[in-house]
Design a protein around this motif. Sequence first.
Motif, PDB file in Angstrom:
ATOM      1  N   GLY A 105       0.812  -1.209   0.000  1.00 46.02           N
ATOM      2  CA  GLY A 105       0.000   0.000   0.000  1.00 46.02           C
ATOM      3  C   GLY A 105       0.845   1.259   0.000  1.00 46.02           C
ATOM      4  N   PRO A 106       0.378   2.335   0.647  1.00 48.31           N
ATOM      5  CA  PRO A 106       1.117   3.601   0.672  1.00 48.31           C
ATOM      6  C   PRO A 106       2.506   3.470   1.300  1.00 48.31           C
ATOM      7  N   ASP A 107       2.673   2.582   2.282  1.00 48.70           N
ATOM      8  CA  ASP A 107       3.973   2.447   2.945  1.00 48.70           C
ATOM      9  C   ASP A 107       5.070   2.048   1.968  1.00 48.70           C
ATOM     10  N   GLY A 108       4.733   1.159   1.026  1.00 52.48           N
ATOM     11  CA  GLY A 108       5.717   0.746   0.042  1.00 52.48           C
ATOM     12  C   GLY A 108       6.126   1.891  -0.865  1.00 52.48           C
ATOM     13  N   LEU A 109       5.160   2.730  -1.232  1.00 52.45           N
ATOM     14  CA  LEU A 109       5.478   3.887  -2.064  1.00 52.45           C
ATOM     15  C   LEU A 109       6.365   4.876  -1.322  1.00 52.45           C
ATOM     16  N   ARG A 110       6.048   5.114  -0.044  1.00 57.70           N
ATOM     17  CA  ARG A 110       6.881   6.033   0.746  1.00 57.70           C
ATOM     18  C   ARG A 110       8.321   5.519   0.834  1.00 57.70           C
ATOM     19  N   ARG A 111       8.440   4.215   1.056  1.00 51.87           N
ATOM     20  CA  ARG A 111       9.775   3.633   1.229  1.00 51.87           C
ATOM     21  C   ARG A 111      10.616   3.783  -0.033  1.00 51.87           C
ATOM     22  N   VAL A 112      10.056   3.446  -1.180  1.00 51.28           N
ATOM     23  CA  VAL A 112      10.855   3.498  -2.403  1.00 51.28           C
ATOM     24  C   VAL A 112      11.111   4.940  -2.822  1.00 51.28           C
ATOM     25  N   ASP A 119      13.243   7.013 -10.387  1.00 50.06           N
ATOM     26  CA  ASP A 119      12.877   8.340 -10.895  1.00 50.06           C
ATOM     27  C   ASP A 119      11.368   8.542 -10.920  1.00 50.06           C
ATOM     28  N   GLY A 120      10.614   7.464 -11.035  1.00 47.07           N
ATOM     29  CA  GLY A 120       9.166   7.565 -11.125  1.00 47.07           C
ATOM     30  C   GLY A 120       8.528   6.222 -10.861  1.00 47.07           C
ATOM     31  N   LEU A 121       7.183   6.214 -10.809  1.00 49.67           N
ATOM     32  CA  LEU A 121       6.465   5.002 -10.436  1.00 49.67           C
ATOM     33  C   LEU A 121       5.330   4.706 -11.411  1.00 49.67           C
ATOM     34  N   LEU A 122       5.179   3.423 -11.740  1.00 53.02           N
ATOM     35  CA  LEU A 122       4.016   2.912 -12.458  1.00 53.02           C
ATOM     36  C   LEU A 122       3.258   1.995 -11.503  1.00 53.02           C
TER      37      LEU A 122
END
Length: 333
Positions: A105-112, A119-122
């Motif tokens: 969830g959001p925690d994984g996005l914050r970590r990376v 540089d960006g996320l898909l």
Amino acid sequence: MRTVTIADVAKHAGVAVSTVSYVLSGKRAISATTRRRVLDSVRALGYHPNAGARALASKRANVIALVLPLRSGMNLPVLMQFATSVVTTARQYDHDVLLMTADEGPDGLRRVAASALVDGLLLMDVEIHDTRVPLLRELVEPSVLIGFPADPSGLTCVDLDFARAGALCAEHLADLGHRQVALLGAPHVVYERGTGFAERTLAGFVEAARRHGAEAWARPCEESFDEVHATVKVLLDEHPDLSGLVVHNEAAVGHVLAALRMLGRRVPGDMSVVAICPDDVAERTSPALTSVLIPAEDVGRQAVRLLMAKLDGQAVPESTLLEPRLTVRDSTA
């Protein structure tokens, strides 16, 4: 063996070292002819630039994250088509792909994002009320969603128009004269999560069927033969005049056809069947299935292109919906 250096590449290509650096980092525009000559020398000499040095020079990691949580009810072969398209397209932009499969969830996005590794996320497997969305609007790193949440404002989203795909299937059956039709959709857990593509397909199918004067029903469809057989049997017992079936579960397509045969229904003589699936799935069944293509390659390619444009500071559309196409084969009449 001596390590090939950037100076060796410059000498081989007949250009300055700075020109090689600009080609590899993308920091300056270089003519197509010179760029091609430099890249040919890179390949010929087997030069591998140091990733850390390149990232420091360009202030980029040259890596994008593909956030693909592997959850129950997901069809892995189709997901890998998306992932393969993302990886091959990213390489055309000199980017590697970090595949994140944990359901964080959001925690994984914050970590990376905090790690400065990408540089960006898909993001894939987007839910109608996706808990990751609020964070995406706050992150410095650009992102693209393969799928649509309920509120896509301030985001960049790309996907097949699944509502239109469901409608196309219903319209095709109605045009053939079918007045009782049903959708065998994704597994129950996919609807429980409120996954966007499944919800939109269902809504588009039901609305179009009723608009064309047909009665429409829908059932979640699991992936094992026994569960598929039980679902089809109940559907036929409850609606004996049912004559049109849409299958939106790639893993269940073969089981549905086998269940219909066991229950004494000929395809397409007694039951017309349409699938929403990749072409290779539709073409290898007997009979070959009329289908709406899931264009995994096109969607993955579009997603990467949008992300790269955002990385370069270009304006991109918030919503990109790919128009579905229906191919008529041997399973509808």
